[in-house]
Design a protein around this motif. Structure first.
Motif, mmCIF file in Angstrom:
data_model
loop_
_atom_site.group_PDB
_atom_site.id
_atom_site.type_symbol
_atom_site.label_atom_id
_atom_site.label_comp_id
_atom_site.label_asym_id
_atom_site.label_seq_id
_atom_site.Cartn_x
_atom_site.Cartn_y
_atom_site.Cartn_z
ATOM 1 N N UNK A 13 23.144 43.548 7.148
ATOM 2 C CA UNK A 13 21.775 43.428 6.698
ATOM 3 C C UNK A 13 21.158 44.772 6.081
ATOM 4 N N UNK A 14 21.598 45.762 6.676
ATOM 5 C CA UNK A 14 21.309 46.841 6.065
ATOM 6 C C UNK A 14 21.954 47.138 4.532
ATOM 7 N N UNK A 15 22.972 46.909 4.403
ATOM 8 C CA UNK A 15 23.663 47.010 3.047
ATOM 9 C C UNK A 15 23.061 45.925 1.919
ATOM 10 N N UNK A 16 22.756 44.719 2.383
ATOM 11 C CA UNK A 16 22.178 43.700 1.533
ATOM 12 C C UNK A 16 20.827 44.476 1.132
ATOM 13 N N UNK A 17 19.964 44.800 2.165
ATOM 14 C CA UNK A 17 18.719 45.421 1.861
ATOM 15 C C UNK A 17 18.715 46.770 0.611
ATOM 16 N N UNK A 18 19.792 47.605 0.808
ATOM 17 C CA UNK A 18 20.193 48.602 -0.020
ATOM 18 C C UNK A 18 20.485 48.183 -1.476
ATOM 19 N N UNK A 19 21.342 47.228 -1.269
ATOM 20 C CA UNK A 19 21.983 46.704 -2.536
ATOM 21 C C UNK A 19 20.824 46.288 -3.392
ATOM 22 N N UNK A 20 20.131 45.341 -2.689
ATOM 23 C CA UNK A 20 18.917 44.628 -3.334
ATOM 24 C C UNK A 20 17.950 45.678 -4.186
ATOM 25 N N UNK A 21 17.647 46.732 -3.268
ATOM 26 C CA UNK A 21 16.675 47.788 -3.689
ATOM 27 C C UNK A 21 17.323 48.556 -4.840
ATOM 28 N N UNK A 22 18.720 48.958 -4.939
ATOM 29 C CA UNK A 22 19.505 49.747 -5.710
ATOM 30 C C UNK A 22 19.413 49.013 -6.914
ATOM 31 N N UNK A 23 19.864 47.880 -6.979
ATOM 32 C CA UNK A 23 19.793 47.021 -8.340
ATOM 33 C C UNK A 23 18.576 46.873 -9.190
ATOM 34 N N UNK A 40 27.679 48.289 -5.711
ATOM 35 C CA UNK A 40 28.957 48.687 -4.825
ATOM 36 C C UNK A 40 28.358 48.209 -3.444
ATOM 37 N N UNK A 41 27.254 48.456 -2.914
ATOM 38 C CA UNK A 41 26.811 48.026 -1.753
ATOM 39 C C UNK A 41 26.769 46.506 -1.592
ATOM 40 N N UNK A 42 26.538 45.751 -2.812
ATOM 41 C CA UNK A 42 26.644 44.485 -2.762
ATOM 42 C C UNK A 42 27.896 43.826 -2.276
ATOM 43 N N UNK A 43 28.715 44.721 -3.095
ATOM 44 C CA UNK A 43 30.379 44.159 -2.955
ATOM 45 C C UNK A 43 30.823 44.512 -1.506
ATOM 46 N N UNK A 44 30.498 45.468 -0.889
ATOM 47 C CA UNK A 44 30.626 45.937 0.321
ATOM 48 C C UNK A 44 30.097 45.023 1.496
ATOM 49 N N UNK A 45 28.868 44.460 1.368
ATOM 50 C CA UNK A 45 28.252 43.982 2.348
ATOM 51 C C UNK A 45 29.032 42.287 2.072
ATOM 52 N N UNK A 46 29.536 41.826 0.915
ATOM 53 C CA UNK A 46 30.188 40.578 1.068
ATOM 54 C C UNK A 46 31.407 40.404 1.570
ATOM 55 N N UNK A 47 31.937 41.731 1.448
ATOM 56 C CA UNK A 47 33.283 41.731 2.205
ATOM 57 C C UNK A 47 33.092 41.915 3.643
ATOM 58 N N UNK A 48 32.065 42.652 4.024
ATOM 59 C CA UNK A 48 31.702 42.941 5.719
ATOM 60 C C UNK A 48 31.512 41.247 6.127
#
Length: 307
Positions: A13-23, A40-48
């Motif tokens: 949840x945290x990673x997807x939120x930060x990924x969207x914010x970052x992009x 990078x955060x989006x990729x990490x969230x997908x693998x998580x």
């Protein structure tokens, strides 16, 4: 948040939120380094998310009450999926960083590009605070849980925190040199820091990759084999067996152990309960009894059955 799955859910949840914010934020202020941070955060969230799915499968395969038809088709369990996911995650993270590195070098060779450093610093502060919080949280949680997935996730958050810290330092530098004799460097700050960050990120998953491929290829861990050999040799001497054969492997969180003891021909017969008692004795000496230990102990007079 005391289970592997609950920790991973929060991380997703945290990673997807930060990924969207970052992009989105990176696109608005034209910062390649911030866009990379988000991707990078989006990729990490997908693998998580994939790691969470595998964790659920492993848990379901170990509980009689939750067995499904899918689990029944995988009677040997789902441990083998864990190193596969970890390896895939490592490869994707390295691939993402390599792609971003190429883009950064291309930008440097084409006179860079300007960035709104004031707005960029706001992003970096928010991202850094969130990443550091998650590093502390995942490490504390994993002290009790001991999960490879959480360990990799914690490493990813550490990388994210280091990456964002480097971005923040670079943005402060870029903001500080505006209007000075170093003003000519301003367009190069963003791609330069992105290149440096990528060079830092690329080696980080390598140790996880090596361990994952070792598990996938069923490479015998030397320390584990030494422990099993010591125990088996004592059992052979204790009961007057001829010899033994030991086969061990570590697959993700699972330990797979097969022990075959060669019994002398003509040995006085024992009741089955007695052989079971010997198996229990060996199992206790090996230790770590639980759902992640797969232990097979067999006795035979024919060495061919053990090879």
């Amino acid at each position: 948040m005391r289970t592997e799955q609950s920790v991973l859910r929060l991380s997703i949840v945290v990673t997807f939120a930060l990924a969207a914010f970052g992009v989105i934020y990176g696109l608005l202020i034209s910062s390649g380094s911030i866009i990379f941070d988000g991707i990078y955060s989006l990729m990490d969230a997908s693998m998580t998310m994939v790691a969470l799915l595998v964790s659920k499968l492993i848990t379901a395969s170990l509980a009689e009450s939750t067995r499904t038809k899918l689990v029944q088709h995988f009677t040997m369990g789902f441990w083998h999926l864990e190193p596969m996911v970890l390896a895939l995650s490592g490869v994707l993270l390295i691939g993402t960083a390599l792609t971003a590195l190429i883009g950064a070098l291309s930008s440097l060779m084409n006179e860079g590009h300007p960035v709104e450093f004031g707005k960029a610093m706001v992003f970096a502060v928010v991202q850094l605070a969130a990443a550091v919080t998650m590093v502390v949280y995942t490490r504390r949680a994993n002290r009790k849980i001991g999960s490879n997935f959480i360990e990799l996730d914690s490493k990813a958050w550490t990388i994210s925190a280091a990456l964002t810290g480097a971005l923040l330092a670079a943005f402060i530098f870029g903001w500080a040199i505006r209007g000075t004799t170093l003003d000519w460097m301003v367009p190069y700050v963003d791609p330069a820091v992105l290149a440096v960050v990528c060079l830092f990120v690329i080696p980080m998953p390598i140790s996880t990759l090596v361990q994952s491929f070792s598990d996938i290829l069923l490479v015998t861990p030397a320390d584990m084999k030494h422990q099993i050999d010591e125990i088996a040799e004592k059992v052979v001497a204790r009961y007057g067996f001829v010899t033994y054969r030991a086969y061990v492997a570590r697959v993700g969180r699972g330990r797979q152990i097969e022990l075959y003891f060669i019994v002398p021909q003509g040995l006085p017969p024992r009741r089955l309960e007695e052989w079971d008692r010997i198996r229990d004795e060996i199992g206790r000496e090996i230790g770590d009894e639980g759902p992640d230990r797969w232990l097979t102990i067999a006795f035979t007079t024919d060495v061919d059955w053990a090879e």
